[in-house]
Structures are given as C-alpha cells and as structure tokens.
Design a protein around this motif. Structure first.
Motif, short mmCIF file in Angstrom:
data_model
loop_
_atom_site.label_atom_id
_atom_site.label_comp_id
_atom_site.label_asym_id
_atom_site.label_seq_id
_atom_site.Cartn_x
_atom_site.Cartn_y
_atom_site.Cartn_z
N LEU A 357 0.83 -1.21 0.00
CA LEU A 357 0.00 0.00 0.00
C LEU A 357 0.86 1.25 0.00
O LEU A 357 1.92 1.30 0.63
CB LEU A 357 -0.91 0.04 1.24
N TRP A 358 0.37 2.29 -0.68
CA TRP A 358 1.04 3.59 -0.58
C TRP A 358 0.92 4.08 0.86
O TRP A 358 -0.03 3.73 1.57
CB TRP A 358 0.44 4.60 -1.56
N GLY A 359 1.90 4.88 1.29
CA GLY A 359 1.90 5.38 2.66
C GLY A 359 2.63 4.49 3.63
O GLY A 359 2.76 4.84 4.82
N TYR A 360 3.14 3.34 3.16
CA TYR A 360 3.88 2.44 4.04
C TYR A 360 5.20 3.09 4.45
O TYR A 360 5.91 3.65 3.61
CB TYR A 360 4.14 1.13 3.31
N ASN A 361 5.55 3.00 5.72
CA ASN A 361 6.78 3.61 6.22
C ASN A 361 7.92 2.59 6.21
O ASN A 361 8.08 1.79 7.13
CB ASN A 361 6.58 4.15 7.63
N ASP A 362 8.72 2.63 5.15
CA ASP A 362 9.82 1.68 5.03
C ASP A 362 11.08 2.14 5.75
O ASP A 362 12.12 1.46 5.71
CB ASP A 362 10.12 1.37 3.56
N GLN A 363 11.01 3.29 6.42
CA GLN A 363 12.15 3.76 7.20
C GLN A 363 12.17 3.15 8.60
O GLN A 363 13.19 3.23 9.30
CB GLN A 363 12.11 5.29 7.31
N ILE A 364 11.08 2.55 9.01
CA ILE A 364 11.03 1.90 10.32
C ILE A 364 11.73 0.55 10.22
O ILE A 364 11.38 -0.29 9.39
CB ILE A 364 9.57 1.71 10.79
N LYS A 365 12.72 0.33 11.07
CA LYS A 365 13.44 -0.93 11.11
C LYS A 365 12.89 -1.79 12.25
O LYS A 365 12.79 -1.32 13.38
CB LYS A 365 14.94 -0.71 11.29
N ASP A 366 12.57 -3.02 11.93
CA ASP A 366 11.91 -3.88 12.91
C ASP A 366 12.83 -4.21 14.09
O ASP A 366 14.06 -4.19 13.97
CB ASP A 366 11.46 -5.18 12.23
N ARG A 367 12.22 -4.51 15.21
CA ARG A 367 12.97 -4.98 16.37
C ARG A 367 13.57 -6.36 16.05
O ARG A 367 12.87 -7.26 15.61
CB ARG A 367 12.07 -5.08 17.60
N GLU A 368 14.85 -6.48 16.31
CA GLU A 368 15.51 -7.75 16.00
C GLU A 368 15.11 -8.81 17.02
O GLU A 368 14.71 -8.50 18.15
CB GLU A 368 17.03 -7.57 16.01
N TYR A 369 15.25 -10.06 16.61
CA TYR A 369 15.04 -11.18 17.52
C TYR A 369 16.21 -11.19 18.49
O TYR A 369 17.35 -11.48 18.13
CB TYR A 369 14.97 -12.48 16.73
N ASN A 370 15.95 -10.82 19.75
CA ASN A 370 17.02 -10.63 20.72
C ASN A 370 16.47 -10.96 22.11
O ASN A 370 15.77 -10.14 22.73
CB ASN A 370 17.53 -9.19 20.66
N LEU A 371 16.77 -12.16 22.59
CA LEU A 371 16.22 -12.60 23.88
C LEU A 371 16.79 -11.80 25.04
O LEU A 371 16.09 -11.54 26.03
CB LEU A 371 16.49 -14.10 24.07
N ASP A 372 18.06 -11.41 24.96
CA ASP A 372 18.64 -10.62 26.04
C ASP A 372 17.95 -9.27 26.17
O ASP A 372 17.65 -8.81 27.29
CB ASP A 372 20.14 -10.41 25.79
N GLN A 373 17.67 -8.63 25.03
CA GLN A 373 16.97 -7.36 25.06
C GLN A 373 15.55 -7.54 25.59
O GLN A 373 15.03 -6.68 26.33
CB GLN A 373 16.94 -6.73 23.66
N ALA A 374 14.93 -8.64 25.23
CA ALA A 374 13.57 -8.93 25.70
C ALA A 374 13.56 -9.08 27.22
O ALA A 374 12.69 -8.52 27.92
CB ALA A 374 13.05 -10.20 25.04
N LYS A 375 14.53 -9.81 27.77
CA LYS A 375 14.60 -10.00 29.22
C LYS A 375 14.88 -8.68 29.93
O LYS A 375 14.32 -8.41 31.01
CB LYS A 375 15.69 -11.02 29.56
#
Length: 549
Positions: A357-375
C-alpha cells in the motif's frame, strides 16, 4: 456550485478517494500448461446442455451471519458478495473504484456532497424494487442508533469506517437525501478522502428493506446480486442459486454455488483432488508446489494486502506497559515463523499495514530477535521472572495466518525462553471473534485483510481509539495517533496523507499494541476446468464470472 461528474469512463480521475492497492494483478484462472502431455490429454467433457453448472467451494469455517453489516470476517463476505451488491464496486483484480448499483456520481467542489445516479430496473430477490428509498433505508439503519432496525450492539464496520454514528463528534455522514427514485445524495459533516472506496466494502451492501423488516436477514438474505440464497446447513454448506433476473445480463455463468466447510487444510485439499469440491482456499503453503505440478489442478495466488499479528489487550496488566509489549516483540523470531508457516509465500511484517500500500513507512526498522533485550525490557517493566498469561489461538485457517494453532505453539516456545508461560486456548470461530472484539482476552492471534486499498482501512480501522469494540482488537488509544488519522482522512492531498500515515506508524511502532508477524500471498487451488476466477486482494470476491467445464 460547480460539480465534478464521474461516470464509468472517468473513475480513474477521482483523486479524492481513488486508492490502488499497489498489488500485482493475478492472472486469470487457466489450465496449467504441460506441453509434454498436452496432445495426449483428453479435454474435459462438456456438460449436457440442460445439465446445471455447479461450483463447490471448500473453506475452513462457516459464515457467522448473512447480514453483512453485522460482521467483519472474510467467511461471511465470501458468501454475501454473491448475494448482495454495493453502490460502488472494485475492478476484478485491484481496488480501483468502479460503478456498482450506482452507475455514476457527482462530487461537489468542497468534497461534502456526493450525488449518485442509481441503476434502473434492478429488483431485489424478493421482487421488490431497488431504488433511492431502499438505499436510504439501509444507511438509516446503520447510522442511527435510534432506528428500530439498528443492532443494539452497533455495527462495527460502520463505526470504524464512518467515524461512529449519527450524533457522534467524528461521524462522517450528516444526512442522506432522496432526490428522486433513482438519485440519492450524501451530505457529509466533514470531508473523508476514502469515502467512495469505503462505500464499495462488503459490509455496506444494500439489502431489501422488506427483508430487514422481516427480521430474518441474517438467516434468509435478500439482495440484488447474481445469486439467490437457497439454503444453509450450519457448519456444513450454504447453497446459492442463479438469479435469473440479474441486471448484468450474461451473468452469472453458474447455476449453483455451494460453500462447504472442511476445517482442516489437508482434508480440504484431499476433497479437491478426489473431486468432492472444485475450488478451495486455505491451501497449506507447503502444498502449493504439488498443486502446481498436478495437471488436473491449478494454483492461483491472491495478491497480498494483509497482515497477521499477535495482539495484546492494552487495557489489562501486564500489557498496559509498553515495555512488556516491546519485550515480546523482541522475543518472537519472525523470519523463522515465516519460513515455517508460509513456505515462501509470505514476508516478515514490521508495520500493521502491508508494503503493497502507498503510505507504508519503510524507514522503520523492525525490532531484532534478541532474547537478552527482551529479558532486559521485562525486568525494567517489573517482571524479571516473567509471568503467566492466557493465549488465544485461532481455530481456523485464514489467509494471513494459515495455521493459528501451530503458530501459537511456536510463539509459546519463544516466550518460554524469556520466562513467559502461556496457556493456549481456542474456541469456535464466531465466539473467538466476539471475545477478541470485546476485549475478553489477554493475548491473541488475529489478522486483517484490507477491504479497499486505502491505508485508512488498516491504521484507522485497526488502531484508532474510535474503533475500540470494533476492529481495534488491542483496544489501543493514543490521542496523537487519533488526530493524525483524522487529519489524513480529511485531506485529498495524497502526499500529505502519506506523511501523516508514516508519522502514525512511527508512534504505533513505539507503542507496540500488537506485533505484526507476516504479510502473506495466499495460495488457492482449483480444478483445471474452473475458469474466470480472479482472486481479489481484499480477500473475497463474487464468482459471477466463473465458469466450470
């Protein structure tokens, strides 16, 4: 006041509300080529001239109700789109707005008045006339809470797409005027860029006023569409028969359509290969290649316009804390999920709207899979040892999540690694939808297939504070997001709308009311002799142009 006039030939000029889905068109259903065997194959026998043509469609769950305004699920709309019609429609393979029951329209220069010329000579299946009074009758029922035919619990889609109901501060429609028998006028309280596109959505189909007055529309639907309702055996089959008086002459090509419930994807494919059914959705992605190689079958792909997600009830602890939601986002291994459940027919999702879709924000970078950061985030939120939670898993396959139970089990294992213990529960589909809509859950899997190709249909519909108790499953409320989305609705400048939607996506990403998991390209399988079937990006379609050999 100067008017802008639109007809079938001019709909592409409508800047105020034209929105393309940005999806590539699927190809018409064709018999797979196999040059090595083509000359040896015996063509399918032509049916006898008087033999009825029947299409049996296999699906994973039953319809909730055949009164489309009451529902929000695709299993309802795949049936009702063949019984009812809307004022405007969409092209066969994208969301470009075209005439429907209205053959042309005019829009005032200020964008506040829409005048529709209706088709003449159209009849409802009960023999009553389709006219401007019928259109007004339906909209009055939907928009006015004091109307005797209004649902006491409201109509979720009407609320979500038109800013509430009559008298609400953000309600879009001010009044509806019957100009004459075949002319209806909508006067708006405020401009709404996707207004026309919204009118084409399945829930806003026009039903017979006589049938509404009879009080049985959900069980005995009456529309103007290509097929008439013939019968319903709950959790088994719904049967439709050809409407011999259909206004679009030459259609439908089929005499009968049967929607058959077969809950398991594999069992549905077996039914297709054995000849029990003619077409199926909910094909396991890892079965797609086998279908493609079977000369008796054909593989079709629905253009992607969806998102599958994990939702949190943000009104309940511990999910009222953004850090808990962000922690879980880091703990889910999206690439592995996509690899395990989509077999190359999906991509990991970052935002709650798809990149098609138009208007999608492709500048947002997803949160990486990171268990230490999650904890770390869980500890900061006050849950260093995790917590226990009930986790609702979808009981049926959907285009955006092919196997909800197995995906829930995979997420369960991911969350266990950061100390979160989940109890997976499930239930009948209609109950599941109702409980999630009303917030009677803690964490759940769900998803969304776009209806009209506009970002508003994802961001406002799914995450605006006005749509709580509707399609805002996380019950998310952010005033800054709300104001951005209202402003985006009210301007016709697409570049400005894009800027507003991209900003809203940044705020939503930070708040993490849900975890977008995947955008899928859903596979569909059919017999080789099925022709004219065009999978639509919105997730459901009429089969009036379908034929079968």
């Amino acid at each position: 006041m100067k008017k802008k006039v639109l007809t079938a030939a001019m709909t592409s000029l409508l800047a105020l509300s034209m929105v393309l889905a940005g999806c590539s068109s699927s190809q018409p259903a064709q018999q797979p080529s196999d040059q090595g065997q083509a000359q040896q194959q015996t063509p399918p026998a032509e049916p006898a001239k008087n033999e009825p043509k029947q299409l049996i469609i296999g699906r994973g769950a039953d319809t909730k109700s055949l009164d489309p305004i009451r529902e929000t699920d695709g299993e309802t709309f795949r049936v009702t789109e063949n019984i009812y019609e809307t004022l405007v429609s969409y092209e066969d393979t994208n969301t470009t707005v075209i005439p429907g029951l209205a053959e042309s329209w005019e829009i005032s220069e200020d964008g506040l008045t829409y005048t529709f010329k209706l088709r003449q000579g159209v009849k409802f299946h009960d023999g009553t006339d389709f006219n401007a009074e019928a259109v007004k009758f339906n909209f009055d029922r939907w928009m006015d809470k004091s109307n005797k035919y209004h649902n006491p619990e409201g109509f979720p889609y009407y609320n979500d797409m038109f800013g509430g109901y009559k008298g609400d501060p953000d309600h879009v429609i001010k009044e509806i005027k019957v100009v004459d028998a075949h002319t209806i006028q909508f006067v708006l309280n405020r401009t709404q860029a996707p207004f026309l596109a919204n009118l084409g959505m399945s829930p806003f189909a026009i039903a017979s006023p006589k049938a509404i007055e009879g009080g049985k529309l959900g069980d005995e639907p009456v529309g103007t569409g290509p097929f008439k309702f013939a019968g319903w055996k709950r959790n088994d089959i719904i049967t439709l028969e050809k409407n011999p008086d259909y206004w679009n002459k030459g259609y439908p090509k089929l005499d009968k359509v049967i929607f058959k419930v077969i809950p398991e994807n594999t069992a549905r494919l077996t039914a297709l290969t054995s000849g029990e059914i003619d077409l199926m959705d909910g094909l396991n992605p890892d079965d797609a290649e086998a279908v493609k190689e079977n000369k008796d079958l054909q593989l079709l792909l629905r253009p992607s316009m969806n998102v599958g997600y994990l939702a949190f009830n943000t009104e309940k602890k511990p999910f009222d804390n953004p850090k808990v939601r962000q922690a879980i986002s880091h703990a889910i291994n999206k690439p592995e999920m996509v690899k395990a459940f989509y077999s190359g027919l999906g991509e990991p999702a970052t935002n709650p709207m798809p990149p098609s879709l138009w208007g999608y924000n492709d500048q947002i970078k997803d949160r990486e899979y990171n268990l230490d950061q999650a904890k770390k985030l869980l500890a900061e939120a006050g849950y260093p040892n995790g917590f226990k939670v009930q986790f609702m898993a979808m009981p049926v396959p959907r285009p955006y999540i092919p196997d909800g139970k197995k995906m829930a089990e995979a997420i369960q294992q991911d969350l266990k690694k950061i100390g979160i213990e989940t109890e997976i529960v499930t239930m009948e589909w209609a109950t599941y939808l109702e409980k999630t809509r009303l917030g009677e859950y803690e964490m759940c899997l769900l998803g969304w297939n776009g209806d009209n190709g506009d970002p508003d249909n994802f961001l406002y519909t799914l995450l605006d504070k006005n749509t709580i108790n509707g399609n805002n499953i996380p019950r998310y409320s952010n005033e800054e997001v709300h104001q951005l989305l209202l402003k985006a609705q009210s301007t016709s400048d697409q570049k400005e709308r894009e800027t507003l939607y991209k900003k809203a996506q940044e705020l939503i990403f930070n708040d993490a009311p849900l975890v977008p998991i995947a955008h899928s390209t859903p596979p569909i399988a059919a017999k080789a002799g099925v022709t004219g079937y065009q999978p639509h990006p919105k997730g459901s379609e009429s089969v009036e142009k379908v034929d079968i050999q």
